[in-house]
Design a protein around this motif. Structure first.
Motif, PDB file in Angstrom:
ATOM      1  N   PHE A 254       0.821  -1.273   0.618  1.00 21.14           N
ATOM      2  CA  PHE A 254       0.162  -0.377  -0.034  1.00 21.14           C
ATOM      3  C   PHE A 254       0.647   1.314   0.355  1.00 21.14           C
ATOM      4  CE2 PHE A 254      -2.578   3.688   1.983  1.00 21.14           C
ATOM      5  CZ  PHE A 254      -3.381   3.385   0.680  1.00 21.14           C
ATOM      6  N   GLY A 255       0.533   2.179  -0.896  1.00 15.07           N
ATOM      7  CA  GLY A 255       1.488   3.327  -0.755  1.00 15.07           C
ATOM      8  C   GLY A 255       2.903   3.361  -1.703  1.00 15.07           C
ATOM      9  N   ARG A 256       2.928   2.073  -2.031  1.00 17.26           N
ATOM     10  CA  ARG A 256       4.569   1.986  -2.737  1.00 17.26           C
ATOM     11  C   ARG A 256       4.210   1.223  -4.504  1.00 17.26           C
ATOM     12  NH1 ARG A 256       7.823  -2.815   0.851  1.00 17.26           N
ATOM     13  NH2 ARG A 256       7.600  -3.731  -1.190  1.00 17.26           N
ATOM     14  N   PRO A 257       4.607   1.333  -4.830  1.00 18.85           N
ATOM     15  CA  PRO A 257       4.459   0.749  -6.625  1.00 18.85           C
ATOM     16  C   PRO A 257       4.459  -0.758  -6.031  1.00 18.85           C
ATOM     17  CG  PRO A 257       7.179   1.851  -6.285  1.00 18.85           C
ATOM     18  CD  PRO A 257       6.392   2.205  -5.138  1.00 18.85           C
ATOM     19  N   ARG A 258       3.783  -1.591  -7.442  1.00 20.02           N
ATOM     20  CA  ARG A 258       3.949  -3.020  -6.809  1.00 20.02           C
ATOM     21  C   ARG A 258       3.577  -3.388  -8.476  1.00 20.02           C
ATOM     22  NH1 ARG A 258      -1.702  -4.505  -7.638  1.00 20.02           N
ATOM     23  NH2 ARG A 258      -3.213  -2.693  -8.380  1.00 20.02           N
ATOM     24  N   ILE A 259       4.114  -4.944  -8.222  1.00 19.48           N
ATOM     25  CA  ILE A 259       4.793  -5.985  -9.181  1.00 19.48           C
ATOM     26  C   ILE A 259       3.344  -6.779  -9.931  1.00 19.48           C
ATOM     27  CG2 ILE A 259       5.614  -7.746 -10.244  1.00 19.48           C
ATOM     28  CD1 ILE A 259       8.157  -6.261  -9.938  1.00 19.48           C
ATOM     29  N   THR A 260       1.847  -6.857 -10.164  1.00 17.85           N
ATOM     30  CA  THR A 260       1.557  -7.756 -10.394  1.00 17.85           C
ATOM     31  C   THR A 260       1.421  -9.023 -11.687  1.00 17.85           C
ATOM     32  OG1 THR A 260       0.242  -6.538 -12.161  1.00 17.85           O
ATOM     33  CG2 THR A 260      -0.305  -6.681  -9.883  1.00 17.85           C
ATOM     34  N   PHE A 261       1.091 -10.121 -11.827  1.00 17.73           N
ATOM     35  CA  PHE A 261       1.412 -10.866 -12.720  1.00 17.73           C
ATOM     36  C   PHE A 261       0.088 -11.549 -13.463  1.00 17.73           C
ATOM     37  CE2 PHE A 261       4.522 -10.850  -9.265  1.00 17.73           C
ATOM     38  CZ  PHE A 261       5.162 -11.716 -10.229  1.00 17.73           C
ATOM     39  N   THR A 262       0.708 -11.773 -14.412  1.00 15.56           N
ATOM     40  CA  THR A 262      -1.708 -12.071 -15.373  1.00 15.56           C
ATOM     41  C   THR A 262      -0.309 -13.926 -16.186  1.00 15.56           C
ATOM     42  OG1 THR A 262      -1.617  -9.926 -15.489  1.00 15.56           O
ATOM     43  CG2 THR A 262      -3.374 -11.945 -16.917  1.00 15.56           C
TER      44      THR A 262
ATOM     45  N   SER B  52      13.723   3.498 -11.185  1.00 18.23           N
ATOM     46  CA  SER B  52      14.038   3.759  -9.074  1.00 18.23           C
ATOM     47  C   SER B  52      12.689   3.118  -8.633  1.00 18.23           C
ATOM     48  CB  SER B  52      13.134   5.005  -8.647  1.00 18.23           C
ATOM     49  OG  SER B  52      12.417   5.852  -8.869  1.00 18.23           O
ATOM     50  N   ALA B  53      11.415   2.722  -9.438  1.00 16.53           N
ATOM     51  CA  ALA B  53       9.856   2.263  -8.688  1.00 16.53           C
ATOM     52  C   ALA B  53      10.226   0.398  -8.416  1.00 16.53           C
ATOM     53  CB  ALA B  53       8.960   2.446  -9.699  1.00 16.53           C
ATOM     54  N   LEU B  54      11.211   0.128 -10.114  1.00 14.64           N
ATOM     55  CA  LEU B  54      11.086  -1.301  -9.779  1.00 14.64           C
ATOM     56  C   LEU B  54      12.248  -2.172  -8.381  1.00 14.64           C
ATOM     57  CD1 LEU B  54      10.623  -3.556 -11.925  1.00 14.64           C
ATOM     58  CD2 LEU B  54      13.045  -3.423 -12.807  1.00 14.64           C
ATOM     59  N   PRO B  55      12.612  -0.914  -8.207  1.00 12.92           N
ATOM     60  CA  PRO B  55      13.779  -2.222  -6.817  1.00 12.92           C
ATOM     61  C   PRO B  55      12.784  -2.278  -6.024  1.00 12.92           C
ATOM     62  CG  PRO B  55      15.375  -1.273  -8.525  1.00 12.92           C
ATOM     63  CD  PRO B  55      13.813  -0.348  -8.641  1.00 12.92           C
ATOM     64  N   ALA B  56      12.327  -1.698  -5.859  1.00 17.27           N
ATOM     65  CA  ALA B  56      11.021  -1.423  -4.356  1.00 17.27           C
ATOM     66  C   ALA B  56       9.984  -2.170  -3.840  1.00 17.27           C
ATOM     67  CB  ALA B  56      11.517   0.727  -4.028  1.00 17.27           C
ATOM     68  N   ALA B  57       9.331  -2.012  -5.107  1.00 15.59           N
ATOM     69  CA  ALA B  57       7.954  -2.569  -5.294  1.00 15.59           C
ATOM     70  C   ALA B  57       7.915  -3.720  -4.869  1.00 15.59           C
ATOM     71  CB  ALA B  57       7.415  -2.691  -7.064  1.00 15.59           C
ATOM     72  N   HIS B  58       6.063  -3.989  -4.122  1.00 21.50           N
ATOM     73  CA  HIS B  58       5.630  -4.784  -3.651  1.00 21.50           C
ATOM     74  C   HIS B  58       5.286  -6.153  -4.752  1.00 21.50           C
ATOM     75  CE1 HIS B  58       3.248  -7.927  -1.257  1.00 21.50           C
ATOM     76  NE2 HIS B  58       2.838  -7.775  -2.164  1.00 21.50           N
ATOM     77  N   VAL B  59       6.169  -7.234  -4.456  1.00 23.26           N
ATOM     78  CA  VAL B  59       6.168  -8.258  -5.934  1.00 23.26           C
ATOM     79  C   VAL B  59       4.622  -9.389  -5.527  1.00 23.26           C
ATOM     80  CG1 VAL B  59       6.689 -10.085  -6.858  1.00 23.26           C
ATOM     81  CG2 VAL B  59       7.596  -8.103  -5.404  1.00 23.26           C
ATOM     82  N   ALA B  60       3.589  -9.643  -6.091  1.00 21.85           N
ATOM     83  CA  ALA B  60       2.573  -9.939  -5.459  1.00 21.85           C
ATOM     84  C   ALA B  60       2.820 -11.724  -5.333  1.00 21.85           C
ATOM     85  CB  ALA B  60       1.059 -10.066  -7.072  1.00 21.85           C
ATOM     86  N   ASP B  61       2.285 -12.635  -4.680  1.00 23.01           N
ATOM     87  CA  ASP B  61       2.494 -13.216  -4.294  1.00 23.01           C
ATOM     88  C   ASP B  61       1.078 -14.869  -4.971  1.00 23.01           C
ATOM     89  OD1 ASP B  61       3.537 -12.769  -1.999  1.00 23.01           O
ATOM     90  OD2 ASP B  61       1.367 -12.706  -1.013  1.00 23.01           O
ATOM     91  N   GLY B  62       0.399 -13.787  -6.149  1.00 24.89           N
ATOM     92  CA  GLY B  62      -0.089 -14.976  -6.635  1.00 24.89           C
ATOM     93  C   GLY B  62      -0.450 -14.234  -8.196  1.00 24.89           C
TER      94      GLY B  62
END
Length: 187
Positions: free
Chosen positions: A12-20, A156-166
């Motif tokens: 929450f409040g930071r970049p994130r990575i989602t997978f499809t 700059s966002a990529l290294p700090a992004a939260h990675v989705a669990d699913g």
């Protein structure tokens, strides 16, 4: 006096990575990703991707029969705006997630290559990891300054992004099925 409700949670409040992931190579969203990416493959972008890591299973990139659940990842800003997307199409969610974590662990190995788009005046970028393309812009830019700012933000966002669990899954209609709607048992 007003009660303040704190919203907390991973990412929450930071970049994130989602997978499809997709059921079929004919999925409309997957075909759209392929159409957007094709000018980047044949343009002044770096060479075709090769297998990341040493001895790891490489991401899939060319033989549909090998991909049980082909998929890609997207980098989203805290406001859910897509900032970048994977350059590679992966065999599975597990391959994609492992590769993203490898890339995040070595941010000094990331670099930006600027590219021209499919029509006059379209500008884009590709992020490379150890010289291999891993992420592309999410859209084309009209100016070199907008392109540069977007690339710097994604880098700059990529290294700090939260990675989705699913993963999110594409449903039979081509619409998204969110992780919460898929029920238990998703790896």
């Amino acid at each position: 006096m007003t009660d303040v409700v704190a919203i907390e949670g991973p990412g929450f409040g930071r970049p994130r990575i989602t997978f499809t992931v997709f059921r079929s190579m004919d999925d409309p969203m997957l075909r759209s990703w392929v159409r957007f990416r094709s000018p980047l493959v044949g343009s002044s972008a770096p060479d075709e991707p090769h297998a990341p890591g040493r001895g790891d299973d490489p991401p899939w990139r060319g033989r549909p029969a090998e991909a049980a659940e082909p998929g890609f990842w997207r980098l989203l800003a805290s406001n859910n705006r897509e900032v970048g997307r994977s350059y590679l199409l992966y065999r599975s969610f597990e391959h994609a997630r492992a590769h993203v974590q490898q890339v995040q662990a070595e941010p000094d190995a990331l670099a930006v290559a600027f590219v021209s788009g499919p029509h006059n005046g379209a500008r884009g970028w590709v992020v490379t990891f150890q010289g291999t393309p891993v992420m592309t812009c999410a859209r084309w830019y009209d100016s070199t300054s907008a392109r540069a700012a977007a690339a710097a933000g994604a880098l700059s966002a990529l290294p700090a992004a939260h990675v989705a669990d699913g993963p999110d899954r594409s449903g039979p209609s081509g619409r998204f099925l969110r992780r919460a709607e898929q029920g238990a048992g998703i790896a």
